[in-house]
Design a protein around this motif. Structure first.
Motif, PDB file in Angstrom:
ATOM      1  N   LEU A  29      41.067  40.860  38.967  1.00 54.92           N
ATOM      2  CA  LEU A  29      42.009  41.841  39.534  1.00 54.92           C
ATOM      3  C   LEU A  29      43.435  41.627  39.081  1.00 54.92           C
ATOM      4  N   THR A  30      43.699  40.470  38.497  1.00 62.24           N
ATOM      5  CA  THR A  30      45.052  40.121  38.032  1.00 62.24           C
ATOM      6  C   THR A  30      44.884  39.450  36.672  1.00 62.24           C
ATOM      7  N   ALA A  31      44.350  40.215  35.724  1.00 57.80           N
ATOM      8  CA  ALA A  31      43.876  39.599  34.471  1.00 57.80           C
ATOM      9  C   ALA A  31      45.000  38.963  33.671  1.00 57.80           C
ATOM     10  N   GLY A  32      46.227  39.450  33.793  1.00 60.14           N
ATOM     11  CA  GLY A  32      47.383  38.824  33.150  1.00 60.14           C
ATOM     12  C   GLY A  32      47.184  38.658  31.662  1.00 60.14           C
ATOM     13  N   TYR A  33      47.217  37.415  31.215  1.00 61.29           N
ATOM     14  CA  TYR A  33      47.113  37.141  29.779  1.00 61.29           C
ATOM     15  C   TYR A  33      45.705  36.657  29.418  1.00 61.29           C
ATOM     16  N   GLY A  34      44.754  36.910  30.333  1.00 63.88           N
ATOM     17  CA  GLY A  34      43.345  36.703  30.026  1.00 63.88           C
ATOM     18  C   GLY A  34      42.883  35.256  30.012  1.00 63.88           C
ATOM     19  N   GLY A  35      43.684  34.337  30.555  1.00 61.39           N
ATOM     20  CA  GLY A  35      43.297  32.914  30.527  1.00 61.39           C
ATOM     21  C   GLY A  35      42.000  32.656  31.282  1.00 61.39           C
ATOM     22  N   HIS A  36      41.952  33.065  32.562  1.00 63.20           N
ATOM     23  CA  HIS A  36      40.721  32.850  33.338  1.00 63.20           C
ATOM     24  C   HIS A  36      39.576  33.682  32.754  1.00 63.20           C
ATOM     25  N   ALA A  37      39.887  34.924  32.376  1.00 61.21           N
ATOM     26  CA  ALA A  37      38.840  35.821  31.872  1.00 61.21           C
ATOM     27  C   ALA A  37      38.184  35.257  30.609  1.00 61.21           C
ATOM     28  N   VAL A  53      41.803  44.036  35.397  1.00 58.57           N
ATOM     29  CA  VAL A  53      42.819  44.903  36.006  1.00 58.57           C
ATOM     30  C   VAL A  53      44.176  44.213  35.936  1.00 58.57           C
ATOM     31  N   ASP A  54      45.226  44.961  35.660  1.00 58.50           N
ATOM     32  CA  ASP A  54      46.595  44.456  35.848  1.00 58.50           C
ATOM     33  C   ASP A  54      47.514  45.663  35.989  1.00 58.50           C
ATOM     34  N   ARG A  55      48.575  45.490  36.784  1.00 53.86           N
ATOM     35  CA  ARG A  55      49.506  46.617  36.971  1.00 53.86           C
ATOM     36  C   ARG A  55      50.650  46.560  35.963  1.00 53.86           C
ATOM     37  N   ASP A  56      50.668  45.496  35.136  1.00 50.81           N
ATOM     38  CA  ASP A  56      51.769  45.316  34.197  1.00 50.81           C
ATOM     39  C   ASP A  56      51.319  45.716  32.794  1.00 50.81           C
ATOM     40  N   SER A  77      47.353  49.140  40.005  1.00 50.35           N
ATOM     41  CA  SER A  77      47.443  48.081  41.012  1.00 50.35           C
ATOM     42  C   SER A  77      46.013  47.719  41.401  1.00 50.35           C
ATOM     43  N   PHE A  78      45.807  46.509  41.902  1.00 48.49           N
ATOM     44  CA  PHE A  78      44.424  46.148  42.232  1.00 48.49           C
ATOM     45  C   PHE A  78      43.907  46.939  43.426  1.00 48.49           C
ATOM     46  N   GLU A  79      44.822  47.415  44.268  1.00 42.48           N
ATOM     47  CA  GLU A  79      44.359  48.247  45.389  1.00 42.48           C
ATOM     48  C   GLU A  79      43.769  49.567  44.852  1.00 42.48           C
ATOM     49  N   ALA A  97      41.090  36.935  42.049  1.00 38.70           N
ATOM     50  CA  ALA A  97      42.473  37.424  42.170  1.00 38.70           C
ATOM     51  C   ALA A  97      43.388  36.198  42.103  1.00 38.70           C
ATOM     52  N   ASP A  98      44.199  36.144  41.074  1.00 39.14           N
ATOM     53  CA  ASP A  98      45.158  35.045  40.860  1.00 39.14           C
ATOM     54  C   ASP A  98      46.520  35.693  41.095  1.00 39.14           C
ATOM     55  N   LEU A  99      46.987  35.612  42.351  1.00 47.33           N
ATOM     56  CA  LEU A  99      48.066  36.491  42.810  1.00 47.33           C
ATOM     57  C   LEU A  99      49.436  36.175  42.202  1.00 47.33           C
ATOM     58  N   GLY A 100      50.347  37.097  42.428  1.00 47.65           N
ATOM     59  CA  GLY A 100      51.757  36.836  42.113  1.00 47.65           C
ATOM     60  C   GLY A 100      52.151  37.156  40.692  1.00 47.65           C
ATOM     61  N   VAL A 101      53.233  36.491  40.272  1.00 48.21           N
ATOM     62  CA  VAL A 101      53.803  36.801  38.963  1.00 48.21           C
ATOM     63  C   VAL A 101      53.267  35.850  37.894  1.00 48.21           C
ATOM     64  N   ARG A 124      59.972  44.746  39.215  1.00 48.56           N
ATOM     65  CA  ARG A 124      58.736  45.531  39.315  1.00 48.56           C
ATOM     66  C   ARG A 124      57.666  44.905  38.432  1.00 48.56           C
ATOM     67  N   MET A 125      56.487  44.651  38.997  1.00 45.92           N
ATOM     68  CA  MET A 125      55.371  44.190  38.150  1.00 45.92           C
ATOM     69  C   MET A 125      54.865  45.361  37.325  1.00 45.92           C
ATOM     70  N   ASP A 126      54.859  46.535  37.938  1.00 41.84           N
ATOM     71  CA  ASP A 126      54.456  47.748  37.221  1.00 41.84           C
ATOM     72  C   ASP A 126      55.726  48.461  36.784  1.00 41.84           C
ATOM     73  N   GLY A 210      50.835  43.896  51.500  1.00 41.26           N
ATOM     74  CA  GLY A 210      50.080  45.102  51.877  1.00 41.26           C
ATOM     75  C   GLY A 210      48.916  45.326  50.921  1.00 41.26           C
ATOM     76  N   GLN A 211      49.189  45.177  49.623  1.00 41.50           N
ATOM     77  CA  GLN A 211      48.133  45.318  48.602  1.00 41.50           C
ATOM     78  C   GLN A 211      46.978  44.360  48.896  1.00 41.50           C
ATOM     79  N   LEU A 212      47.341  43.111  49.209  1.00 38.11           N
ATOM     80  CA  LEU A 212      46.317  42.080  49.431  1.00 38.11           C
ATOM     81  C   LEU A 212      45.491  42.402  50.683  1.00 38.11           C
ATOM     82  N   PRO A 277      53.991  23.490  36.161  1.00 38.23           N
ATOM     83  CA  PRO A 277      54.701  23.477  37.449  1.00 38.23           C
ATOM     84  C   PRO A 277      54.320  24.631  38.381  1.00 38.23           C
ATOM     85  N   ARG A 278      53.875  25.784  37.828  1.00 37.77           N
ATOM     86  CA  ARG A 278      53.454  26.899  38.684  1.00 37.77           C
ATOM     87  C   ARG A 278      52.294  26.509  39.597  1.00 37.77           C
ATOM     88  N   ALA A 279      51.532  25.480  39.165  1.00 36.86           N
ATOM     89  CA  ALA A 279      50.332  25.105  39.927  1.00 36.86           C
ATOM     90  C   ALA A 279      50.682  24.411  41.241  1.00 36.86           C
TER      91      ALA A 279
END
Ligand SMILES: C[S@@+](CC[C@H](N)C(=O)[O-])C[C@H]1O[C@@H](n2cnc3c(N)ncnc32)[C@H](O)[C@@H]1O
Length: 290
Positions: A29-37, A53-56, A77-79, A97-101, A124-126, A210-212, A277-279
């Motif tokens: 739901l938050t595919a981002g740069y495809g690391g987990h995928a 899915v990604d809103r960006d 958006s994932f919603e 879902a790997d939330l956030g930025v 804005r993420m989107d 709200g989305q979550l 550090p994000r972890a």
């Protein structure tokens, strides 16, 4: 692919709990740069069974190679995406879902997420969304601004900060905003005094909580029997929503449809914290449909 842009957090734990098997289907739901995928795909070996899915739109562009290989890529958006997928009767063996930025959001000054790099008040993420940080910072009245800082930033000096912001309008950049906020927190502190307020404004701009809240029931409904849902959150407001939603449907009742795969949230070890550090604030919760 993109590990150099954004390092996926808790990757080993996500893989250990999702346990991808060859041929299984996956919704990110938050595919981002495809690391987990990409790591999931190495085990499932079936791009056509992946929905990303990604809103960006910058993240969506980075997923082109997976799209070319047959993955279903959705810019929404994932919603929105979850509603559409659920209506179509889609279901999955694994949902993440790997939330956030992403790191790229924080490191790209023009996106306006960070006071470490000066940029416009955007957040804005989107990039096509209407509401930006500029409108909240420069237009909202004091009560509304105070409520955002208090509710989404748990900021004890919310009212004073809101008043300071209003008195310095117009504010045009992230550094300018950070220094106005800092006037309300004199003295030294471990984290930058604007950290909580920036988090609050970002959450409001993107309606993150709200989305979550509205999406988790759809994710639960789209899990196949035996399917696993993993959610990584980055602050206590998100984690509280995930914890409560999971507790509501699991538990020791014989008729519960879901079970928790770990009773406590899984966090990063010291090695990952140093390397990424994000972890440090990441919490993973995982649930399985019986
Ligand atoms: C932490 S990054 C994900 C990184 C990804 N797991 C990887 O390994 O590359 C979060 C991503 O989720 C996206 N995002 C956050 N909230 C979203 C939402 N409500 N709907 C769709 N995408 C969202 C952001 O745009 C960002 O690209």
């Amino acid at each position: 692919m993109s590990q150099t842009i954004h390092t996926p957090v808790l990757l080993k734990a996500v893989m250990a709990y999702l346990k991808p098997e060859p041929g299984e289907s996956y919704l990110d739901l938050t595919a981002g740069y495809g690391g987990h995928a990409t790591a999931v795909l190495a085990r499932t070996q079936l791009t056509s069974a992946m929905t990303l899915v990604d809103r960006d739109k910058t993240a969506i562009a980075a997923l082109t190679s997976l799209k070319r290989q047959g993955a279903h890529v959705i810019h929404a958006s994932f919603e929105e995406a979850s509603k559409a997928l659920h209506e179509q009767g889609a279901n999955f063996d694994m949902i993440l879902a790997d939330l956030g930025v992403s790191s790229l959001h924080l490191d790209t000054s023009s996106r306006g997420f960070s006071f470490a790099h000066d940029g416009p008040l955007d957040m804005r993420m989107d990039q096509t969304a209407e509401l930006s940080a500029d409108e909240i910072v420069n237009k909202y009245d004091q009560d509304r601004l105070t409520e955002i800082l208090r509710r989404y930033g748990e900021e004890p000096r919310a009212r004073a900060i809101a008043a300071a912001i209003i008195s310095k309008r117009p504010i045009s950049s992230t550094r300018q905003l950070a220094s106005v906020i800092a006037t309300q927190w004199p003295g030294r502190s471990k984290v930058h005094p604007a950290t909580r307020s920036f988090q609050a404004i970002r959450i409001a701009v993107n309606d993150e909580l709200g989305q979550l809240e509205r999406s988790i029931p759809l994710w639960l409904a789209m899990l196949r029997p035996g399917g696993r849902l993993a959610i990584i959150s980055f602050h206590s407001l998100e984690d509280r929503i995930v914890k409560q939603a999971f507790a509501d449907v699991s538990g020791d009742r014989f008729d519960a449809d879901y079970r928790l795969l770990a009773k406590s949230p899984i966090t990063a070890d010291d090695a990952e914290n140093v390397f990424n550090p994000r972890a440090r604030s990441a919490k993973l919760r995982v649930l399985q449909r019986k």
